[in-house]
Design an enzyme around this catalytic site. Structure first.
Site, PDB file in Angstrom:
ATOM      1  N   HIS A  24      16.826  28.222  38.722  1.00 48.71           N
ATOM      2  CA  HIS A  24      15.678  27.637  38.328  1.00 48.71           C
ATOM      3  C   HIS A  24      14.877  28.450  38.632  1.00 48.71           C
ATOM      4  CE1 HIS A  24      18.650  24.485  41.031  1.00 48.71           C
ATOM      5  NE2 HIS A  24      19.579  24.982  39.614  1.00 48.71           N
ATOM      6  N   GLN A 336      14.362  32.703  23.864  1.00 51.03           N
ATOM      7  CA  GLN A 336      14.484  31.864  23.134  1.00 51.03           C
ATOM      8  C   GLN A 336      13.247  31.233  22.746  1.00 51.03           C
ATOM      9  OE1 GLN A 336      18.263  28.804  24.152  1.00 51.03           O
ATOM     10  NE2 GLN A 336      16.614  27.489  25.137  1.00 51.03           N
ATOM     11  N   HIS A 351      22.610  22.988  25.158  1.00 53.59           N
ATOM     12  CA  HIS A 351      23.390  22.102  26.037  1.00 53.59           C
ATOM     13  C   HIS A 351      22.839  20.951  27.114  1.00 53.59           C
ATOM     14  CE1 HIS A 351      21.031  25.304  27.783  1.00 53.59           C
ATOM     15  NE2 HIS A 351      21.753  24.823  29.185  1.00 53.59           N
ATOM     16  N   ASN A 355      15.488  23.431  31.000  1.00 50.76           N
ATOM     17  CA  ASN A 355      13.718  24.044  30.797  1.00 50.76           C
ATOM     18  C   ASN A 355      14.451  24.062  29.286  1.00 50.76           C
ATOM     19  OD1 ASN A 355      13.145  24.959  33.140  1.00 50.76           O
ATOM     20  ND2 ASN A 355      15.342  25.980  33.024  1.00 50.76           N
ATOM     21  N   SER A 356      15.828  24.237  28.381  1.00 49.75           N
ATOM     22  CA  SER A 356      15.889  24.316  27.165  1.00 49.75           C
ATOM     23  C   SER A 356      15.084  23.260  26.618  1.00 49.75           C
ATOM     24  CB  SER A 356      17.506  24.609  26.371  1.00 49.75           C
ATOM     25  OG  SER A 356      17.823  25.207  27.110  1.00 49.75           O
ATOM     26  N   GLU A 359      11.483  23.805  26.324  1.00 51.94           N
ATOM     27  CA  GLU A 359      11.486  24.457  25.064  1.00 51.94           C
ATOM     28  C   GLU A 359      10.950  24.389  23.613  1.00 51.94           C
ATOM     29  OE1 GLU A 359      12.765  28.944  28.281  1.00 51.94           O
ATOM     30  OE2 GLU A 359      13.565  27.648  26.179  1.00 51.94           O
ATOM     31  N   ASP A 375      22.866  17.029  34.993  1.00 51.11           N
ATOM     32  CA  ASP A 375      21.804  16.502  34.947  1.00 51.11           C
ATOM     33  C   ASP A 375      21.813  16.203  32.676  1.00 51.11           C
ATOM     34  OD1 ASP A 375      20.317  18.783  35.226  1.00 51.11           O
ATOM     35  OD2 ASP A 375      18.760  18.317  33.572  1.00 51.11           O
ATOM     36  N   GLN A 376      22.816  17.001  31.519  1.00 50.42           N
ATOM     37  CA  GLN A 376      22.339  16.957  30.667  1.00 50.42           C
ATOM     38  C   GLN A 376      22.689  16.693  29.718  1.00 50.42           C
ATOM     39  OE1 GLN A 376      25.459  20.592  29.841  1.00 50.42           O
ATOM     40  NE2 GLN A 376      23.750  21.774  31.339  1.00 50.42           N
TER      41      GLN A 376
END
Length: 456
Positions: A24, A336, A351, A355-356, A359, A375-376
Site C-alpha cells: 500500500h 524488483q 503471486h 504491484n508486481s 511492474e 485479488d491475486q
C-alpha cells in the site's frame, strides 16, 4: 477551488492515508510525488509500525509525514493479534486522524490547510473522519479496477444473484468462475473480517453523491472495467510503479550481488521468482511443488526468499534444496523493477500481487501466475485470458499442485515456442502502453493533472 482565509488562491493540500503495508505504501508514495509534480502538497499518514520497517522517508519539497499509532507499534506478533488488529487500527487511527486534521485546520501559521483526503484500501473509516470535517474524500484503489467492480456487484443486492450461476457474467467484465473471484468471496477461503472491511468500502462510496476513485491502472489495460459501474467515477492514474533505480522503495536492502549474477547470464534465460511480502506464508505443498518444478527445468533462477526467522528457515528442506543448486541464486531482497528490466530475465513467477503485475507489464516480462489470496486470483485470470501475457498454475480444489505442473508452466513461457512468442509479443505491447500512460502528457498523467486542477 482551494482558497486561503483572505480569499487568495491556495494549491490543494491532500492528506493521504494508507494501510501500513508495503504493497500500500509504495504506490501511495508514487502518487504523492505525482500529485506534488502537478502543484499539490501532500501530508502522508500511516501507522508507526510501518514507519519502523521503512528506511528514511524521502525528503521532497511539498511532502510531509504524520505517523499514528495502530496499537501495534512493534508489529503483529501472532495470528491472534490479526483478529483484533483491524478494529484497533480503526479506533486508534480515527482518533489520530481527527487530531491531525484539527491541528492543521486550527493552525494560525502559513501551514496550508488540508483541502481533501485520499485513502487507500482497508481503511474505509478514513472517509468517516473526513466527513466530520466536511472534507471531500477520494479512494485510492491499488488493485485492478476489475476487482473493485466485482466487490461492488457482490455487496449490491441488486446484482448479488449474478454470482449464483457459473460462469459469472458481470456488466462489461470477462466471464469468470468462482475460482477467479477474489479469495475473500470464495466460500472455501472467505475471511469474515476482510468481508466486513470491503463492505464498508462499498458503503462509504454509496454515501457519496459523486464518488471519485483514483485507480492504479491505465485505460488501455482495463477500459471496460473502468466504466462497468456507472455510479463510480474511476480515474485511471497508473501504473504507479517506482523507477528501476528503486530510489523510492523504502523497504529495499543494500544487497546487490544479484546484479552481477544476472550480468553473467544469457539474454532471457533466467527465471525470476518472487511471491511477495507474504511468501513466508506459502503452504508447504506449494513450496515443494515450486522447488521441484523450478529445479526440473535446469534453467538459471533468481529466487527471493524473505526470512523472518533465519533459524527456523534453515530447517526448511526445500530452501536447502534451492540453495544447494548451482544454477540459482537466493537473496533476501532486490529492486524488483531493476531485475525485471534486466535483459537476462525471461520469466517472472509471481503471486500476482497488483504491484508486481504492473511492474511486470511495464517491463514487458511474461509471467507464470501462482496466486495465493485476495485479488491475486482475479489478476491471474486477467493475466492468462485477457492480457495473454502468461500462464496460470493449475491448482486442485484442495490446493494441491505438483512440481510437474510448475515445470509445464515454466516451459510454456520459456521454451521459445509459438505460445511463448505470443506471450512475449503481448508483453511488449502492454509495456509500450504502460510506459506511455504514465509518461508526462500521457493519459494517466493528464487524468491526475485534471484531478488536481479540479481542486484548485
Amino acid at each position: 477551488m482551494a482558497t486561503s482565509v483572505n480569499g487568495s488562491h491556495r494549491r490543494p493540500h491532500y492528506l493521504l492515508v494508507t494501510f501500513p503495508a508495503q504493497g500500500h505504501i509504495n504506490p501511495a508514495l508514487q502518487l504523492a510525488n505525482r500529485l506534488i509534480h502537478h502543484g499539490a502538497t501532500v501530508t502522508y499518514s500511516t501507522a508507526v509500525s510501518a514507519h519502523r520497517r521503512m528506511g528514511e522517508p524521502p525528503s521532497t519539497k511539498g511532502l510531509s509525514f504524520a505517523w499514528f499509532t495502530d496499537g501495534f507499534d512493534d508489529g503483529l506478533k501472532s495470528f491472534e493479534d490479526q483478529k483484533i488488529y483491524m478494529s484497533e487500527l480503526k479506533r486508534c487511527g480515527s482518533n489520530a486522524l481527527r487530531d491531525i486534521i484539527k491541528a492543521n485546520l486550527d493552525a494560525t501559521t502559513e501551514t496550508e490547510p488540508i483541502t481533501g483526503v485520499i485513502y487507500s484500501v482497508l481503511v474505509p473509516w478514513v472517509s468517516t473522519v473526513a466527513r466530520e470535517f466536511h472534507l471531500p474524500t477520494t479512494l485510492l484503489w491499488i488493485e485492478p479496477a476489475t476487482v473493485l467492480d466485482i466487490y461492488y456487484y457482490y455487496f449490491n443486492t441488486s446484482y448479488k444473484h449474478l454470482f449464483d450461476v457459473e460462469p459469472i457474467k458481470l456488466p462489461k467484465l470477462p466471464l469468470i468462475t468462482t475460482g477467479d473471484l477474489p479469495s475473500f468471496l470464495q466460500p472455501s477461503k472467505a475471511l469474515p473480517s476482510a468481508l466486513v472491511t470491503l463492505r464498508e468500502h462499498i458503503e462509504a462510496l454509496e454515501t457519496e453523491s459523486n464518488p471519485k476513485i483514483l485507480v492504479n491502472t491505465f485505460s488501455a489495460l482495463e477500459h471496460d472495467a473502468l466504466t462497468s459501474v456507472e455510479k463510480l467515477k474511476m480515474i485511471p492514474i497508473g501504473p504507479l510503479v517506482s523507477s528501476s533505480e528503486g530510489k523510492t522503495d523504502l523497504f529495499k536492502s543494500s544487497d546487490e550481488d544479484y546484479t552481477k549474477w544476472l550480468d553473467s547470464k544469457l539474454e532471457r534465460s533466467v527465471i525470476y521468482i518472487s511471491l511477495g511480502t507474504h511468501a513466508d506464508d506459502l503452504p508447504e505443498k506449494h513450496m515443494e511443488a515450486l522447488t521441484h518444478g523450478v529445479l526440473a527445468t535446469n534453467r538459471p533462477f533468481l529466487w527471493i526468499v524473505r526470512e523472518k526467522n533465519p533459524e527456523e528457515k534453515k530447517k526448511n528442506r526445500f530452501l536447502e534444496l534451492i540453495r544447494g543448486s548451482d544454477r540459482g541464486l537466493v537473496v533476501g531482497w532486490c529492486s524488483q523493477t531493476a531485475v525485471l528490466a534486466h535483459c537476462a530475465v525471461g520469466c517472472f513467477v509471481t503471486h500476482c500481487g497488483w504491484n508486481s503485475t504492473l511492474e511486470s507489464l511495464e517491463s514487458g516480462v511474461p509471467v507464470v501466475a501462482f496466486p495465493q489470496f485476495a485479488d491475486q486470483c482475479t489478476t491471474a485470470k486477467l493475466v492468462e485470458d485477457t492480457w495473454r501475457i502468461g500462464v496460470k498454475v493449475k491448482v486442485g480444489e484442495e490446493g494441491d499442485v505438483d512440481g510437474e505442473e510448475i515445470r509445464r508452466c515454466l516451459e510454456k513461457v520459456m521454451s521459445g515456442g509459438e505460445e511463448a512468442e505470443e506471450m512475449r509479443e503481448n508483453a511488449e505491447k502492454w509495456k509500450a502502453m504502460a510506459v506511455d500512460a504514465a509518461a508526462e502528457g500521457g493519459p494517466s498523467d493528464l487524468n491526475l493533472k485534471g484531478f488536481v486542477d479540479e481542486d484548485e
